[in-house]
Motif scaffolding. Structure first.
Motif, PDB file in Angstrom:
ATOM      1  N   SER A  12      22.752 -17.040 -13.763  1.00  0.00           N
ATOM      2  CA  SER A  12      22.340 -15.999 -14.703  1.00  0.00           C
ATOM      3  C   SER A  12      22.893 -14.660 -14.256  1.00  0.00           C
ATOM      4  O   SER A  12      23.165 -14.450 -13.079  1.00  0.00           O
ATOM      5  CB  SER A  12      20.813 -15.917 -14.804  1.00  0.00           C
ATOM      6  OG  SER A  12      20.285 -15.483 -13.574  1.00  0.00           O
ATOM      7  N   ILE A  13      23.063 -13.780 -15.216  1.00  0.00           N
ATOM      8  CA  ILE A  13      23.504 -12.407 -14.960  1.00  0.00           C
ATOM      9  C   ILE A  13      22.573 -11.504 -15.751  1.00  0.00           C
ATOM     10  O   ILE A  13      22.359 -11.715 -16.944  1.00  0.00           O
ATOM     11  CB  ILE A  13      24.961 -12.177 -15.408  1.00  0.00           C
ATOM     12  CG1 ILE A  13      25.910 -13.042 -14.584  1.00  0.00           C
ATOM     13  CG2 ILE A  13      25.340 -10.724 -15.254  1.00  0.00           C
ATOM     14  CD1 ILE A  13      27.348 -12.922 -14.992  1.00  0.00           C
ATOM     15  N   GLY A  14      22.032 -10.508 -15.088  1.00  0.00           N
ATOM     16  CA  GLY A  14      21.138  -9.574 -15.766  1.00  0.00           C
ATOM     17  C   GLY A  14      21.882  -8.723 -16.779  1.00  0.00           C
ATOM     18  O   GLY A  14      23.113  -8.605 -16.759  1.00  0.00           O
ATOM     19  N   ASN A  15      21.137  -8.093 -17.689  1.00  0.00           N
ATOM     20  CA  ASN A  15      21.772  -7.316 -18.747  1.00  0.00           C
ATOM     21  C   ASN A  15      22.369  -6.006 -18.249  1.00  0.00           C
ATOM     22  O   ASN A  15      23.107  -5.360 -18.955  1.00  0.00           O
ATOM     23  CB  ASN A  15      20.787  -7.058 -19.884  1.00  0.00           C
ATOM     24  CG  ASN A  15      19.543  -6.358 -19.399  1.00  0.00           C
ATOM     25  OD1 ASN A  15      19.384  -6.109 -18.214  1.00  0.00           O
ATOM     26  ND2 ASN A  15      18.652  -6.052 -20.307  1.00  0.00           N
ATOM     27  N   SER A  16      22.084  -5.592 -17.022  1.00  0.00           N
ATOM     28  CA  SER A  16      22.711  -4.377 -16.483  1.00  0.00           C
ATOM     29  C   SER A  16      23.568  -4.709 -15.263  1.00  0.00           C
ATOM     30  O   SER A  16      23.766  -3.886 -14.389  1.00  0.00           O
ATOM     31  CB  SER A  16      21.634  -3.354 -16.114  1.00  0.00           C
ATOM     32  OG  SER A  16      20.799  -3.881 -15.098  1.00  0.00           O
ATOM     33  N   SER A  17      24.095  -5.917 -15.206  1.00  0.00           N
ATOM     34  CA  SER A  17      24.877  -6.370 -14.062  1.00  0.00           C
ATOM     35  C   SER A  17      26.366  -6.332 -14.355  1.00  0.00           C
ATOM     36  O   SER A  17      26.786  -6.239 -15.489  1.00  0.00           O
ATOM     37  CB  SER A  17      24.493  -7.806 -13.706  1.00  0.00           C
ATOM     38  OG  SER A  17      23.131  -7.906 -13.416  1.00  0.00           O
ATOM     39  N   SER A  31      25.152   3.336 -17.753  1.00  0.00           N
ATOM     40  CA  SER A  31      23.937   3.065 -18.506  1.00  0.00           C
ATOM     41  C   SER A  31      23.132   4.351 -18.606  1.00  0.00           C
ATOM     42  O   SER A  31      23.367   5.313 -17.874  1.00  0.00           O
ATOM     43  CB  SER A  31      23.106   1.972 -17.836  1.00  0.00           C
ATOM     44  OG  SER A  31      22.619   2.437 -16.597  1.00  0.00           O
TER      45      SER A  31
END
Length: 73
Positions: A12-17, A31
């Motif tokens: 998984s990759i976070g939405n701010s990664s 961001s």
């Protein structure tokens, strides 16, 4: 020199990664965020006693755009 990358598995990759595989010259993620908080919102600790008889946080924002992130490469 080119990078040689073997097999990878991304769960998984976070939405701010940011994820990079191989060579890269520059990675510059951008961001922005806006936080509204009233009196006593960010207090931490044990046994706090906060007395706010009347607290109002104004969240009315007429301009809708505060920081433009699009095109910041």
């Amino acid at each position: 020199m080119p990078a040689i990358v073997g097999a990878i598995k991304v769960n998984s990759i976070g939405n701010s990664s940011v994820m990079n595989i191989g060579d890269v010259f520059q990675i510059a993620p951008n961001s922005n965020a806006k936080t509204f908080a009233g009196a006593g919102s960010f207090n931490t600790g044990d046994g706090l006693r906060i007395y706010n008889n009347h607290s109002v946080t104004t969240t009315y924002d007429t301009d809708k755009i505060d920081s433009v992130v699009i095109g910041n490469a």
